[in-house]
Design a protein around this motif. Structure first.
Motif, PDB file in Angstrom:
ATOM      1  N   UNK A 183       5.365   2.361   3.243  1.00 41.36           N
ATOM      2  CA  UNK A 183       3.985   2.063   2.847  1.00 41.36           C
ATOM      3  C   UNK A 183       3.747   0.554   2.745  1.00 41.36           C
ATOM      4  N   UNK A 184       2.471   0.192   2.854  1.00 43.78           N
ATOM      5  CA  UNK A 184       2.099  -1.223   2.902  1.00 43.78           C
ATOM      6  C   UNK A 184       2.698  -2.024   1.748  1.00 43.78           C
ATOM      7  N   UNK A 185       2.702  -1.432   0.557  1.00 41.66           N
ATOM      8  CA  UNK A 185       3.129  -2.215  -0.604  1.00 41.66           C
ATOM      9  C   UNK A 185       4.608  -2.561  -0.556  1.00 41.66           C
ATOM     10  N   UNK A 186       5.383  -1.835   0.281  1.00 42.38           N
ATOM     11  CA  UNK A 186       6.821  -2.092   0.344  1.00 42.38           C
ATOM     12  C   UNK A 186       7.227  -2.816   1.623  1.00 42.38           C
ATOM     13  N   UNK A 187       6.240  -3.240   2.429  1.00 44.96           N
ATOM     14  CA  UNK A 187       6.599  -3.826   3.732  1.00 44.96           C
ATOM     15  C   UNK A 187       6.888  -5.305   3.657  1.00 44.96           C
ATOM     16  N   UNK A 188       6.422  -5.950   2.617  1.00 43.46           N
ATOM     17  CA  UNK A 188       6.662  -7.379   2.441  1.00 43.46           C
ATOM     18  C   UNK A 188       6.075  -8.183   3.605  1.00 43.46           C
ATOM     19  N   UNK A 189       4.825  -7.895   3.898  1.00 42.58           N
ATOM     20  CA  UNK A 189       4.104  -8.696   4.880  1.00 42.58           C
ATOM     21  C   UNK A 189       3.053  -9.497   4.111  1.00 42.58           C
ATOM     22  N   UNK A 190       2.961 -10.766   4.382  1.00 44.63           N
ATOM     23  CA  UNK A 190       1.908 -11.572   3.766  1.00 44.63           C
ATOM     24  C   UNK A 190       0.706 -11.555   4.692  1.00 44.63           C
ATOM     25  N   UNK A 191      -0.382 -10.959   4.238  1.00 40.81           N
ATOM     26  CA  UNK A 191      -1.540 -10.769   5.100  1.00 40.81           C
ATOM     27  C   UNK A 191      -2.654 -11.716   4.645  1.00 40.81           C
ATOM     28  N   UNK A 192      -3.094 -12.576   5.540  1.00 33.98           N
ATOM     29  CA  UNK A 192      -4.238 -13.432   5.228  1.00 33.98           C
ATOM     30  C   UNK A 192      -5.439 -12.884   5.987  1.00 33.98           C
ATOM     31  N   UNK A 193      -6.376 -12.332   5.249  1.00 34.44           N
ATOM     32  CA  UNK A 193      -7.517 -11.674   5.876  1.00 34.44           C
ATOM     33  C   UNK A 193      -8.578 -12.694   6.265  1.00 34.44           C
ATOM     34  N   UNK A 194      -9.367 -12.309   7.245  1.00 34.29           N
ATOM     35  CA  UNK A 194     -10.426 -13.188   7.720  1.00 34.29           C
ATOM     36  C   UNK A 194     -11.385 -13.551   6.585  1.00 34.29           C
ATOM     37  N   UNK A 195     -11.671 -12.560   5.733  1.00 35.13           N
ATOM     38  CA  UNK A 195     -12.631 -12.791   4.642  1.00 35.13           C
ATOM     39  C   UNK A 195     -11.915 -13.073   3.320  1.00 35.13           C
ATOM     40  N   UNK A 196     -10.758 -13.602   3.392  1.00 33.72           N
ATOM     41  CA  UNK A 196      -9.861 -14.015   2.284  1.00 33.72           C
ATOM     42  C   UNK A 196      -9.569 -12.950   1.216  1.00 33.72           C
ATOM     43  N   UNK A 197     -10.542 -12.136   0.832  1.00 33.14           N
ATOM     44  CA  UNK A 197     -10.288 -11.023  -0.082  1.00 33.14           C
ATOM     45  C   UNK A 197      -9.575 -11.420  -1.367  1.00 33.14           C
ATOM     46  N   UNK A 198     -10.062 -12.463  -1.991  1.00 31.66           N
ATOM     47  CA  UNK A 198      -9.516 -12.844  -3.296  1.00 31.66           C
ATOM     48  C   UNK A 198     -10.056 -11.881  -4.344  1.00 31.66           C
ATOM     49  N   UNK A 199      -9.264 -11.656  -5.395  1.00 33.10           N
ATOM     50  CA  UNK A 199      -9.701 -10.746  -6.453  1.00 33.10           C
ATOM     51  C   UNK A 199     -10.699 -11.480  -7.350  1.00 33.10           C
ATOM     52  N   UNK A 200     -11.954 -11.000  -7.383  1.00 36.10           N
ATOM     53  CA  UNK A 200     -13.006 -11.766  -8.047  1.00 36.10           C
ATOM     54  C   UNK A 200     -12.883 -11.799  -9.569  1.00 36.10           C
ATOM     55  N   UNK A 201     -12.110 -10.887 -10.143  1.00 29.98           N
ATOM     56  CA  UNK A 201     -12.025 -10.851 -11.603  1.00 29.98           C
ATOM     57  C   UNK A 201     -10.812 -11.616 -12.131  1.00 29.98           C
ATOM     58  N   UNK A 202     -10.151 -12.355 -11.229  1.00 33.51           N
ATOM     59  CA  UNK A 202      -8.983 -13.118 -11.661  1.00 33.51           C
ATOM     60  C   UNK A 202      -9.180 -14.581 -11.279  1.00 33.51           C
ATOM     61  N   UNK A 203      -8.517 -15.455 -12.036  1.00 30.62           N
ATOM     62  CA  UNK A 203      -8.574 -16.875 -11.706  1.00 30.62           C
ATOM     63  C   UNK A 203      -7.790 -17.115 -10.422  1.00 30.62           C
ATOM     64  N   UNK A 204      -7.965 -18.292  -9.857  1.00 30.92           N
ATOM     65  CA  UNK A 204      -7.210 -18.663  -8.657  1.00 30.92           C
ATOM     66  C   UNK A 204      -5.708 -18.527  -8.915  1.00 30.92           C
ATOM     67  N   UNK A 261       4.345 -13.433   8.063  1.00 33.99           N
ATOM     68  CA  UNK A 261       2.980 -13.765   7.660  1.00 33.99           C
ATOM     69  C   UNK A 261       2.021 -13.282   8.753  1.00 33.99           C
ATOM     70  N   UNK A 262       1.006 -12.533   8.359  1.00 31.74           N
ATOM     71  CA  UNK A 262       0.026 -12.029   9.316  1.00 31.74           C
ATOM     72  C   UNK A 262      -1.304 -12.709   9.035  1.00 31.74           C
ATOM     73  N   UNK A 263      -1.823 -13.418  10.003  1.00 32.97           N
ATOM     74  CA  UNK A 263      -3.079 -14.134   9.788  1.00 32.97           C
ATOM     75  C   UNK A 263      -4.138 -13.585  10.729  1.00 32.97           C
ATOM     76  N   UNK A 264      -5.192 -13.010  10.142  1.00 31.34           N
ATOM     77  CA  UNK A 264      -6.244 -12.418  10.956  1.00 31.34           C
ATOM     78  C   UNK A 264      -7.426 -13.374  11.051  1.00 31.34           C
ATOM     79  N   UNK A 265      -7.462 -14.152  12.105  1.00 32.74           N
ATOM     80  CA  UNK A 265      -8.526 -15.143  12.316  1.00 32.74           C
ATOM     81  C   UNK A 265      -8.926 -15.832  11.016  1.00 32.74           C
ATOM     82  N   UNK A 266      -7.988 -16.515  10.398  1.00 31.54           N
ATOM     83  CA  UNK A 266      -8.303 -17.100   9.088  1.00 31.54           C
ATOM     84  C   UNK A 266      -9.351 -18.206   9.178  1.00 31.54           C
TER      85      UNK A 266
END
Lengths: 352, 232
Positions: free
Chosen positions: A73-94, A155-160
């Motif tokens: 499963x994704x959570x155990x694959x250890x891939x660092x995914x950088x999404x095009x729309x960054x997808x930062x968690x809005x309820x947490x600080x940087x 590291x997977x970078x999707x059109x960052x």
């Protein structure tokens, strides 16, 4: 670390059928027009989708093998995914965003490493902020740091850079270059922009309509006149040999380039790009000319389209010059002909 | 018991009805909350055959006559037979004629309000964030606790407040199931009704009605504020 990817999947609108291997650490660009299946490929690598058939191994670790019934499963694959729309968690600080993956990695948190990444990406002054208060470029950098800090195997970078304007792109590109040069991580970089790929990639996999159309090193693929990627003249790996008054001398395998002073130390490796339109050809060595770079070479291949693409070789290094068909005729260009390439401008990608 | 803030406004009986109403609603709504979250997750995040039926059952209290709900509760939880008898015999729990029965009724009646608000918040959440958390090593429980629920919090708050406000107004189901016992099950609406049954009780009924209106306004404003925060 090698990455092996072989997947087949039938989507509603198209079929994905790709197989390739990325042999070494470094940037492998997945290049192609939108709809070619680039994102589908890295989603399958990350475990966000489950292909009908296939096998994916990251550094020898099999994360998908439909025949053997393996699906990590994704959570155990250890891939660092950088999404095009960054997808930062809005309820947490940087800072909490940055630490999110690190806290869940199977190693203890290393404060030095976090500090290093924060410093490398220029995030020190942003740590307390809410992601909503960041600019597009800042978001991209935080997303990059978050993926990097999860201590991934790849590291997977999707059109960052796709969602950013030109100025923001220039802001992030140097960081990506540093990342490429300083970490030993294999990186898959999805892009449809030749410039980015020429600047960042080592290896290129060209995807078209769900299939691999070509694969090769960036130096090779960008200088093929057929079946490669058009629009680029050459990519050369050079080293700074010396600095003059206002020029720097760069050496590559079979020649030297004189470029406006590069603000880096002698000995530093820098990648340069030459555009096909910026290369003129002459049959005799030109004299009294303003161009700084005149390279003797031999025509190795030609292709006539609307204009003539002339591939020339200097030892192992290749360039493509784009001239008019009339010029090609007048110069009596043919494979084997000796020419001088006059390079009008050189794009130097010096990070930092 | 008297209300310290308005000792002269309300008679002891009225104050008692007000406090009981608040207690019944509070306990009912918060007891239902975990189940409402679970139901909302089920409806928003999963697909299974018969989902539409489950959805319908959850929303049933919205459209069923409250008296019918009270009657059903009486049948199921009455102490003479069935579940009610079993609970009384083995656990000493009795819902009929008890304020806990009123709380249970209000939990049931306001359940759809909570589920709707929470489900809306869950469905409005960006699934991309969940994917990002997965690639960062978060399992489902981890994501639920650290991502899904915090992001749905404004919806949960809105659901709780709306449910609370609706619960304060429940009449038919409560009076049918747990009767109208002063100090035990006589909530505000029941107190208004009782006041109107007595000659000259109009003034009392009016005062209690004004309190109901004030409470409803306060809670609806809070719910709207929470919803707005969610949309941002």
């Amino acid at each position: 670390m090698s990455v092996e990817v072989r997947i087949r999947h039938r989507f509603k609108t198209f079929a994905l059928d790709v197989a390739f291997e990325a042999e070494r650490a470094g940037v492998t660009a997945l290049f192609g027009p939108s709809g070619a299946g680039k994102t589908s490929v890295i989603n399958a690598i990350a475990g966000l989708s489950r292909p009908d058939e296939g096998r994916i191994a990251i550094g020898g670790r099999v994360v998908l093998d439909t025949e053997a019934g393996i699906f990590v499963p994704a959570r155990a694959r250890r891939t660092g995914y950088v999404f095009q729309d960054s997808r930062l968690f809005p309820h947490m600080s940087v800072e909490d965003n940055l630490r999110f993956g690190r806290r869940r990695a199977p190693f203890p948190v290393d404060e030095h490493e976090i500090e290093h990444v924060v410093e490398m990406l220029g995030l020190t002054h942003l740590l307390e902020r809410n992601p909503r208060a960041l600019s597009g470029g800042e978001k991209g950098r935080v997303a990059l740091g978050r993926a990097l800090l999860s201590s991934p195997d790849i590291l997977l970078l999707d059109e960052p850079l796709a969602a950013l304007d030109a100025a923001r792109r220039q802001e992030i590109l140097p960081y990506l270059e540093r990342l490429r040069d300083e970490t030993k991580l294999p990186m898959f970089y999805v892009s449809h922009a030749v410039d980015e790929v020429a600047r960042l990639a080592h290896e290129i996999v060209v995807l078209r309509e769900g299939r691999v159309a070509a694969q090769g090193s960036v130096f090779d693929l960008l200088t093929r006149i057929e079946g490669g990627i058009e629009g680029m003249g050459a990519v050369l790996d050079t080293r700074i040999e010396s600095h003059g008054e206002d020029l720097s001398v760069l050496v590559f395998d079979h020649g030297r380039l004189y470029v406006p002073r590069v603000q880096r130390d002698v000995g530093t490796r820098v990648r340069v790009r030459l555009r096909a339109e910026d290369i003129m050809l002459a049959r005799e060595e030109p004299r009294a000319i303003s161009a700084n770079n005149i390279l003797p070479a031999t025509v190795s291949a030609m292709r006539y389209g609307a204009q003539a693409d002339i591939q020339i070789a200097m030892g192992a290094a290749r360039l493509v010059a784009r001239v008019t068909r009339a010029s090609a005729k007048r110069l009596e260009l043919a494979p084997g002909a000796h020419v001088f390439a006059i390079v009008k401008s050189v794009i130097v990608d010096a990070a930092g | 018991m008297t209300l310290w803030c308005m000792p002269d406004l309300l008679t002891p009986d009225e104050a008692q009805a007000l406090l009981l109403s608040l207690r019944v609603s509070f306990v009912g709504v918060f007891a239902a909350l975990p189940f409402a979250v679970a139901a909302a997750l089920l409806l928003a995040r999963t697909r299974f055959p018969g989902k539409i039926v489950v959805d319908g059952i959850i929303h049933l209290p919205l459209v069923l006559p409250p008296v019918a709900i009270g009657f059903l509760l009486l049948i199921v939880l009455g102490t003479r037979a069935g579940l009610g008898a079993f609970l009384l015999q083995h656990f000493g729990i009795r819902f009929v004629f008890s304020w806990t029965g009123a709380a249970l009724t209000s939990a049931l009646i306001t359940f759809p309000f909570q589920v709707r608000a929470i489900r809306l918040a869950l469905e409005g959440a960006d699934p991309g964030l969940d994917e990002a958390a997965r690639t960062l090593g978060a399992g489902w429980l981890d994501r639920l606790v650290n991502l899904t629920l915090p992001l749905a919090l404004p919806g949960i708050v809105a659901g709780v407040i709306t449910a609370f406000a609706a619960s304060l107004g429940e009449f038919g189901a409560i009076i049918t199931f747990v009767s109208n016992i002063p100090g035990e099950t006589r909530t505000l609406p029941l107190a208004i009704y009782s006041a109107l049954q007595e000659p000259g009780g109009e003034a009392e009924a009016a005062r209690l009605s004004l309190i109901s209106i004030a409470l409803a306004l306060i809670f609806m404003t809070l719910a709207e504020a929470a919803q707005r925060k969610m949309r941002r």
